[in-house]
Design an enzyme around this catalytic site. Sequence first.
Site, PDB file in Angstrom:
ATOM      1  N   ARG A  17       0.803  -1.222   0.000  1.00  0.00           N
ATOM      2  CA  ARG A  17       0.000   0.000   0.000  1.00  0.00           C
ATOM      3  C   ARG A  17       0.839   1.278   0.000  1.00  0.00           C
ATOM      4  NH1 ARG A  17      -3.459  -2.631   4.844  1.00  0.00           N
ATOM      5  NH2 ARG A  17      -1.557  -3.875   4.915  1.00  0.00           N
ATOM      6  N   GLY A 141      -7.148  -5.549  12.723  1.00  0.00           N
ATOM      7  CA  GLY A 141      -7.832  -6.760  13.172  1.00  0.00           C
ATOM      8  C   GLY A 141      -8.681  -6.420  14.396  1.00  0.00           C
ATOM      9  N   GLU A 156      -9.563 -10.453  11.051  1.00  0.00           N
ATOM     10  CA  GLU A 156      -8.985  -9.406  10.207  1.00  0.00           C
ATOM     11  C   GLU A 156     -10.102  -8.653   9.506  1.00  0.00           C
ATOM     12  OE1 GLU A 156      -5.687  -8.433   9.992  1.00  0.00           O
ATOM     13  OE2 GLU A 156      -5.728  -9.724  11.752  1.00  0.00           O
ATOM     14  N   ASN A 171      -6.555  -5.069  17.417  1.00  0.00           N
ATOM     15  CA  ASN A 171      -5.267  -5.718  17.682  1.00  0.00           C
ATOM     16  C   ASN A 171      -4.165  -4.772  17.200  1.00  0.00           C
ATOM     17  OD1 ASN A 171      -3.121  -7.589  17.869  1.00  0.00           O
ATOM     18  ND2 ASN A 171      -3.510  -8.327  15.773  1.00  0.00           N
ATOM     19  N   ARG A 301      21.650  20.381   7.715  1.00  0.00           N
ATOM     20  CA  ARG A 301      21.728  18.994   7.256  1.00  0.00           C
ATOM     21  C   ARG A 301      22.772  18.228   8.056  1.00  0.00           C
ATOM     22  NH1 ARG A 301      22.917  19.780   1.280  1.00  0.00           N
ATOM     23  NH2 ARG A 301      23.030  17.511   1.376  1.00  0.00           N
ATOM     24  N   ALA A 348      25.447  38.920   4.278  1.00  0.00           N
ATOM     25  CA  ALA A 348      24.306  38.411   3.516  1.00  0.00           C
ATOM     26  C   ALA A 348      24.768  37.794   2.200  1.00  0.00           C
ATOM     27  CB  ALA A 348      23.334  39.548   3.228  1.00  0.00           C
ATOM     28  N   ASN A 354      31.467  24.533  -2.685  1.00  0.00           N
ATOM     29  CA  ASN A 354      32.251  23.364  -2.245  1.00  0.00           C
ATOM     30  C   ASN A 354      32.354  22.273  -3.301  1.00  0.00           C
ATOM     31  OD1 ASN A 354      29.479  22.900  -1.951  1.00  0.00           O
ATOM     32  ND2 ASN A 354      29.770  21.408  -0.316  1.00  0.00           N
ATOM     33  N   SER A 373      29.201  41.088   2.232  1.00  0.00           N
ATOM     34  CA  SER A 373      28.016  40.531   1.590  1.00  0.00           C
ATOM     35  C   SER A 373      28.359  39.941   0.243  1.00  0.00           C
ATOM     36  CB  SER A 373      26.976  41.628   1.363  1.00  0.00           C
ATOM     37  OG  SER A 373      26.528  42.092   2.599  1.00  0.00           O
ATOM     38  N   ALA A 391      32.515  43.313  -0.334  1.00  0.00           N
ATOM     39  CA  ALA A 391      31.240  42.860  -0.880  1.00  0.00           C
ATOM     40  C   ALA A 391      31.442  42.358  -2.305  1.00  0.00           C
ATOM     41  CB  ALA A 391      30.235  44.009  -0.874  1.00  0.00           C
TER      42      ALA A 391
HETATM   43  C1  UD1 Z   1      -1.615  -6.718  11.091  1.00  0.00           C
HETATM   44  C2  UD1 Z   1      -2.487  -7.687  11.904  1.00  0.00           C
HETATM   45  C3  UD1 Z   1      -3.736  -6.953  12.366  1.00  0.00           C
HETATM   46  C4  UD1 Z   1      -3.347  -5.733  13.162  1.00  0.00           C
HETATM   47  C5  UD1 Z   1      -2.376  -4.838  12.398  1.00  0.00           C
HETATM   48  C6  UD1 Z   1      -1.811  -3.789  13.311  1.00  0.00           C
HETATM   49  C7  UD1 Z   1      -2.139  -9.973  11.043  1.00  0.00           C
HETATM   50  C8  UD1 Z   1      -2.678 -11.034  10.170  1.00  0.00           C
HETATM   51  N1  UD1 Z   1      -2.835  -8.827  11.085  1.00  0.00           N
HETATM   52  O1  UD1 Z   1      -2.346  -6.367   9.918  1.00  0.00           O
HETATM   53  O2  UD1 Z   1      -4.537  -7.804  13.169  1.00  0.00           O
HETATM   54  O3  UD1 Z   1      -4.488  -4.996  13.535  1.00  0.00           O
HETATM   55  O4  UD1 Z   1      -1.271  -5.590  11.884  1.00  0.00           O
HETATM   56  O5  UD1 Z   1      -1.035  -2.849  12.644  1.00  0.00           O
HETATM   57  O6  UD1 Z   1      -1.118 -10.173  11.679  1.00  0.00           O
HETATM   58  N2  UD1 Z   1       5.008  -9.211   7.639  1.00  0.00           N
HETATM   59  C9  UD1 Z   1       5.999 -10.160   7.427  1.00  0.00           C
HETATM   60  N3  UD1 Z   1       5.754 -11.201   6.583  1.00  0.00           N
HETATM   61  C10 UD1 Z   1       4.571 -11.377   5.971  1.00  0.00           C
HETATM   62  C11 UD1 Z   1       3.550 -10.417   6.184  1.00  0.00           C
HETATM   63  C12 UD1 Z   1       3.810  -9.348   7.014  1.00  0.00           C
HETATM   64  O7  UD1 Z   1       7.084 -10.045   7.991  1.00  0.00           O
HETATM   65  O8  UD1 Z   1       4.426 -12.349   5.228  1.00  0.00           O
HETATM   66  C13 UD1 Z   1       5.292  -8.084   8.533  1.00  0.00           C
HETATM   67  C14 UD1 Z   1       5.222  -6.722   7.845  1.00  0.00           C
HETATM   68  O9  UD1 Z   1       6.488  -6.329   7.389  1.00  0.00           O
HETATM   69  C15 UD1 Z   1       4.724  -5.819   8.966  1.00  0.00           C
HETATM   70  C16 UD1 Z   1       3.933  -6.749   9.870  1.00  0.00           C
HETATM   71  O10 UD1 Z   1       4.323  -8.058   9.548  1.00  0.00           O
HETATM   72  O11 UD1 Z   1       5.795  -5.274   9.718  1.00  0.00           O
HETATM   73  C17 UD1 Z   1       2.419  -6.593   9.691  1.00  0.00           C
HETATM   74  O12 UD1 Z   1       2.069  -6.840   8.347  1.00  0.00           O
HETATM   75  P1  UD1 Z   1       0.971  -5.994   7.587  1.00  0.00           P
HETATM   76  O13 UD1 Z   1       0.793  -6.574   6.242  1.00  0.00           O
HETATM   77  O14 UD1 Z   1       1.241  -4.542   7.706  1.00  0.00           O
HETATM   78  O15 UD1 Z   1      -0.333  -6.387   8.470  1.00  0.00           O
HETATM   79  P2  UD1 Z   1      -1.682  -5.590   8.650  1.00  0.00           P
HETATM   80  O16 UD1 Z   1      -2.562  -5.850   7.489  1.00  0.00           O
HETATM   81  O17 UD1 Z   1      -1.411  -4.184   9.006  1.00  0.00           O
HETATM   82 CA    CA Z   2       0.512  -2.968   9.246  1.00  0.00          CA
END
Ligand code: UD1
Ligand code: CA
Length: 420
Positions: A17, A141, A156, A171, A301, A348, A354, A373, A391
């Site tokens: 996404r 979730g 979910e 969750n 920076r 100014a 650089n 300046s 200047a």
């Molecule tokens: C997940 C939870 C959801 C919760 C939400 C909170 C599950 C199924 N769902 O959904 O209940 O409310 O997070 O933010 O767990 N990742 C992996 N391998 C994979 C898939 C994901 O390492 O195969 C990691 C991603 O990098 C990320 C995390 O797991 O850091 C969560 O994955 P993401 O796809 O963002 O889950 P959500 O749909 O947000």
């Molecule tokens: Ca997530």
Amino acid sequence: MKNNIAVIILAAGKGERMKSRLPKVAHQVCGRPMLFYVLDLVRRVKIGRAVAVLGYKHELVRPLLGRNIKVAIQGQLLGTADAVKKALPQLKNFKGTVLILYADNPLLKEETIKKLLKYHIENNCAATLLTAKLDKPEGYGRILRDEYSSICGIVEEKDADDFQKGIKEINTGIICFDKDKLVRALAQVKANNRKKEYYLTDTVGILYRKGNLVESVNLGDVDEALGINSRVDLAKANGIMQKRINEALMKEGVTIVDSGSTFISQGAKIGRDTTIYPFTVIESDVKIGKHCYVGPFVHLRCGSYLDDNVVLGNFIEVVRSRISSGTLMKHFGYIGDAAVGHAVNIGAGCVTANFDGKQKHTTVIKDRAFLGSDTILVAPVKIGRGAKTGAGSVVVKNQNIPDGEVVVGIPARSIKIKTR
Ligand code: UD1
Ligand code: CA
């Protein structure tokens, strides 16, 4: 904390996404990759054993991890349950509590994790979830509870019916498990819905049905729950984190005139009684001393170090440069790869040129020099102690202006007036 805690950090996801070439966890929040915050949390809670699960473009993520973190690779992204399974071989002989953290969750606080772990351990739970009640629970979730209001599962959003979608308790993704019970429950997770993903969240229902104790700790500050899935979430997280960073600095004695238009990276150091005016951007690896005035419209920076009593602003960019105490640069200009001495006055429109098209070169400006300046210093170049430029002068490459000399014109030449 204690030794019998291990953490698994899930960071394999692509972050569909985000619509990006970069893996999601490499996107920045207040000047640091998102992943940094979860790693920082693990350090501060003092959890000794940590395994990060990497997948999508792991070669880009691995250098962000630093030492002391083991890596497991998830080849195919089959969901969060599969990701946790991939980490388990690294915890083969480990017994105790396994804490699951998601790398896309940068706003979590140390106190929250400590509270969750404490509750889980003291109550001897099979699993303890960090939950939150959101007015707009979309995308998360939902927590399912039975007639005794015990947690009996997680659904979910994409699998939820209308009633379940109405549940506001969500969750956060952060869960503590008893290791052995986690292993057993994971073995029973089946591929879910049309996407054929294995959900870690399914372990909760599995544990419940076996009569295990599943509990929750409710998050007071719902901001902490924010999981970053899109660039809209990213902007939101940035805003919240920025407010935290600015407020922490204010508490330490820094005046920030307008927090909403002041962008300071995580890790920038600013001394007491320094005032930061609006529309200022301060990146990480920047240090500012005490009693300085910075801004409005200043961009500091990486590698900008300002000693005490420096005045910088308006419309100034500084990078990879040290500016010593008492130096003033009040109106528009650029200082890059420079060492600027004490009590220098930079007029100014002064610029250190650089970059020659191939390489960056350094500029040295000694104590009490005075740049008129619109002076251009074509690096490499040195301006002596107390030397002055007229200047509009252009001090050309490799020119060393001796102490006390006055130079004017293009190219700048001495007019033999000693300043003192
Ligand atoms: C997940 C939870 C959801 C919760 C939400 C909170 C599950 C199924 N769902 O959904 O209940 O409310 O997070 O933010 O767990 N990742 C992996 N391998 C994979 C898939 C994901 O390492 O195969 C990691 C991603 O990098 C990320 C995390 O797991 O850091 C969560 O994955 P993401 O796809 O963002 O889950 P959500 O749909 O947000
Ligand atoms: Ca997530």
